[in-house]
Design an enzyme around this catalytic site. Sequence first.
Site, short mmCIF file in Angstrom:
data_model
loop_
_atom_site.label_atom_id
_atom_site.label_comp_id
_atom_site.label_asym_id
_atom_site.label_seq_id
_atom_site.Cartn_x
_atom_site.Cartn_y
_atom_site.Cartn_z
N ASP A 1 -7.17 14.34 -27.88
CA ASP A 1 -7.32 14.61 -26.44
C ASP A 1 -8.75 14.80 -25.98
O ASP A 1 -8.97 15.15 -24.82
CB ASP A 1 -6.52 15.87 -26.07
N ASP B 1 -4.87 21.10 -31.64
CA ASP B 1 -4.95 21.81 -30.36
C ASP B 1 -5.15 20.81 -29.23
O ASP B 1 -6.09 20.01 -29.25
CB ASP B 1 -6.13 22.79 -30.37
N ASP C 1 -4.80 14.96 -33.93
CA ASP C 1 -5.48 16.21 -33.60
C ASP C 1 -4.40 17.27 -33.42
O ASP C 1 -3.21 16.97 -33.33
CB ASP C 1 -6.30 16.00 -32.32
#
Length: 214
Positions: free
Chosen positions: A167, A11, A9
């Site tokens: 996240d 961001d 991922d």
Amino acid sequence: MSGKVILFDFDGTLLYTIPDLGDAVNHGLSKFGYATHDYDTIQSFVGNGVRKLVARALPEGEKNPDFDKVFAAFNEYYDLHCVDKTAPYEGIMDMLKTLRDRGERMAIVTNKYQAAAEELRERFFGEYIPIIEGDCPGRERKPDPAPVLAAMKALGAEGEKAVYIGDSEVDYMTAANSDADFIAVAWGYRDVDFLKALGAEKIAYTPADIPNMI
């Protein structure tokens, strides 16, 4: 070399982007007379692409008659300011160097729109990660597996096993939908208790943990 393709991922995993995203959202909101948000609130809106980010920040979301104008103002501002305050998390560059030096194949899969995603990949990670698959017209976004499959194809790794590192709940679902292993990161936009409640079994507490978890 692990034998797995490593997908990140963007961001909240590799890059801390909230200040630039927040400034762009608040620019669009204030330009048309709407209340702005602090960065913590903006962070809670992130995860499903910038259109959804703006919709969550604007009263009535996409049903608001000003949505298209606010979204356009966001995009115009973010295109010019997406690297003003954005930076890799501490330890990310060392981790990527370790993975590159041991021959790992890596790509980024994100819901950030492709043009901004590619600019940021090249600026910060061009030495380490050759491929980024972002939000493109006509293709489903994460948690749909389509961008993961595109990244695997671009790496010449179709049908191989991947590990997805992220996240958020979107990343957890992306890994599940793509039949990839999942590693959650503790420094991102969701806290550890949230990640554990999702069912994340592997959690990296620092970037230095990642090479030993793959």
